[in-house]
Design a protein around this motif. Structure first.
Motif, PDB file in Angstrom:
ATOM      1  N   SER A  21      33.970 -25.771  -4.236  1.00 24.78           N
ATOM      2  CA  SER A  21      32.959 -24.752  -3.967  1.00 24.78           C
ATOM      3  C   SER A  21      32.992 -23.733  -5.092  1.00 24.78           C
ATOM      4  CB  SER A  21      33.240 -24.062  -2.627  1.00 24.78           C
ATOM      5  OG  SER A  21      32.321 -23.022  -2.412  1.00 24.78           O
ATOM      6  N   LYS A  22      31.816 -23.480  -5.683  1.00 22.88           N
ATOM      7  CA  LYS A  22      31.736 -22.521  -6.788  1.00 22.88           C
ATOM      8  C   LYS A  22      30.560 -21.589  -6.531  1.00 22.88           C
ATOM      9  CE  LYS A  22      32.850 -23.504 -11.063  1.00 22.88           C
ATOM     10  NZ  LYS A  22      32.854 -24.056 -12.440  1.00 22.88           N
ATOM     11  N   ASN A  23      30.838 -20.285  -6.451  1.00 23.32           N
ATOM     12  CA  ASN A  23      29.813 -19.265  -6.269  1.00 23.32           C
ATOM     13  C   ASN A  23      29.606 -18.541  -7.584  1.00 23.32           C
ATOM     14  OD1 ASN A  23      29.609 -19.747  -3.479  1.00 23.32           O
ATOM     15  ND2 ASN A  23      31.362 -18.441  -3.091  1.00 23.32           N
ATOM     16  N   GLY A  24      28.364 -18.342  -7.963  1.00 18.94           N
ATOM     17  CA  GLY A  24      28.057 -17.670  -9.214  1.00 18.94           C
ATOM     18  C   GLY A  24      27.956 -18.660 -10.355  1.00 18.94           C
ATOM     19  N   GLY A  25      27.687 -18.137 -11.547  1.00 20.00           N
ATOM     20  CA  GLY A  25      27.482 -19.031 -12.665  1.00 20.00           C
ATOM     21  C   GLY A  25      28.150 -18.599 -13.945  1.00 20.00           C
ATOM     22  N   GLY A  26      28.990 -17.626 -13.871  1.00 19.12           N
ATOM     23  CA  GLY A  26      29.635 -17.142 -15.079  1.00 19.12           C
ATOM     24  C   GLY A  26      30.869 -17.937 -15.447  1.00 19.12           C
ATOM     25  N   PRO A  27      31.450 -17.621 -16.596  1.00 17.45           N
ATOM     26  CA  PRO A  27      32.608 -18.362 -17.091  1.00 17.45           C
ATOM     27  C   PRO A  27      33.947 -17.889 -16.523  1.00 17.45           C
ATOM     28  CG  PRO A  27      31.932 -16.764 -18.716  1.00 17.45           C
ATOM     29  CD  PRO A  27      30.928 -16.685 -17.586  1.00 17.45           C
ATOM     30  N   ASN A  28      33.996 -16.690 -15.964  1.00 17.88           N
ATOM     31  CA  ASN A  28      35.254 -16.129 -15.469  1.00 17.88           C
ATOM     32  C   ASN A  28      35.371 -16.364 -13.967  1.00 17.88           C
ATOM     33  OD1 ASN A  28      35.801 -15.064 -18.046  1.00 17.88           O
ATOM     34  ND2 ASN A  28      34.439 -13.356 -17.618  1.00 17.88           N
ATOM     35  N   CYS A  29      36.132 -17.396 -13.589  1.00 18.43           N
ATOM     36  CA  CYS A  29      36.228 -17.777 -12.181  1.00 18.43           C
ATOM     37  C   CYS A  29      37.576 -17.381 -11.591  1.00 18.43           C
ATOM     38  CB  CYS A  29      36.041 -19.281 -12.039  1.00 18.43           C
ATOM     39  SG  CYS A  29      34.448 -19.874 -12.655  1.00 18.43           S
ATOM     40  N   VAL A  30      37.538 -16.863 -10.372  1.00 17.24           N
ATOM     41  CA  VAL A  30      38.750 -16.528  -9.633  1.00 17.24           C
ATOM     42  C   VAL A  30      38.748 -17.294  -8.320  1.00 17.24           C
ATOM     43  CG1 VAL A  30      39.135 -14.252 -10.647  1.00 17.24           C
ATOM     44  CG2 VAL A  30      37.670 -14.456  -8.672  1.00 17.24           C
ATOM     45  N   VAL A  31      39.926 -17.723  -7.905  1.00 16.86           N
ATOM     46  CA  VAL A  31      40.080 -18.471  -6.660  1.00 16.86           C
ATOM     47  C   VAL A  31      40.081 -17.492  -5.504  1.00 16.86           C
ATOM     48  CG1 VAL A  31      41.626 -19.968  -5.350  1.00 16.86           C
ATOM     49  CG2 VAL A  31      41.388 -20.278  -7.815  1.00 16.86           C
ATOM     50  N   PHE A  32      39.236 -17.759  -4.494  1.00 15.76           N
ATOM     51  CA  PHE A  32      39.264 -16.910  -3.308  1.00 15.76           C
ATOM     52  C   PHE A  32      39.686 -17.677  -2.070  1.00 15.76           C
ATOM     53  CE2 PHE A  32      34.831 -18.317  -3.425  1.00 15.76           C
ATOM     54  CZ  PHE A  32      34.575 -18.644  -2.104  1.00 15.76           C
ATOM     55  N   HIS A  33      39.851 -18.998  -2.175  1.00 13.62           N
ATOM     56  CA  HIS A  33      40.344 -19.797  -1.051  1.00 13.62           C
ATOM     57  C   HIS A  33      40.869 -21.124  -1.579  1.00 13.62           C
ATOM     58  CE1 HIS A  33      40.706 -21.138   3.070  1.00 13.62           C
ATOM     59  NE2 HIS A  33      40.131 -22.278   2.725  1.00 13.62           N
ATOM     60  N   GLN A  34      41.921 -21.634  -0.918  1.00 13.51           N
ATOM     61  CA  GLN A  34      42.436 -22.954  -1.250  1.00 13.51           C
ATOM     62  C   GLN A  34      42.862 -23.659   0.021  1.00 13.51           C
ATOM     63  OE1 GLN A  34      45.742 -22.141  -3.844  1.00 13.51           O
ATOM     64  NE2 GLN A  34      47.209 -22.313  -2.200  1.00 13.51           N
ATOM     65  N   SER A  35      42.795 -24.978  -0.002  1.00 14.26           N
ATOM     66  CA  SER A  35      43.176 -25.783   1.146  1.00 14.26           C
ATOM     67  C   SER A  35      43.927 -27.006   0.638  1.00 14.26           C
ATOM     68  CB  SER A  35      41.927 -26.209   1.921  1.00 14.26           C
ATOM     69  OG  SER A  35      42.278 -27.008   3.011  1.00 14.26           O
TER      70      SER A  35
END
Length: 61
Positions: A21-35
């Motif tokens: 799951s990826k929200n947004g479209g920028g290059p700087n991604c942060v994890v907000f959930h993991q399973s």
């Protein structure tokens, strides 16, 4: 934690991280959930027998 940092830490611990799951479209991604998937019999994948961690990330411009 950034996506790249999370991928490194998880790989070092023997997991194979995958973004599902990826929200947004920028290059700087942060994890907000993991399973973590630990029941390999219930989750067939095309890789060898590895434990998988599914990540949800938010990407900022």
């Amino acid at each position: 934690m950034s996506e790249s940092e999370a991928r490194g830490v998880l790989a070092d611990d023997g997991y194979k991280p995958k973004v599902i799951s990826k929200n947004g479209g920028g290059p700087n991604c942060v994890v907000f959930h993991q399973s973590a998937v630990t029941d390999l019999a219930g989750y067939q994948n095309d890789d060898e027998d590895v434990y998988r961690v599914y990540l949800a990330v938010n990407c900022l411009a």
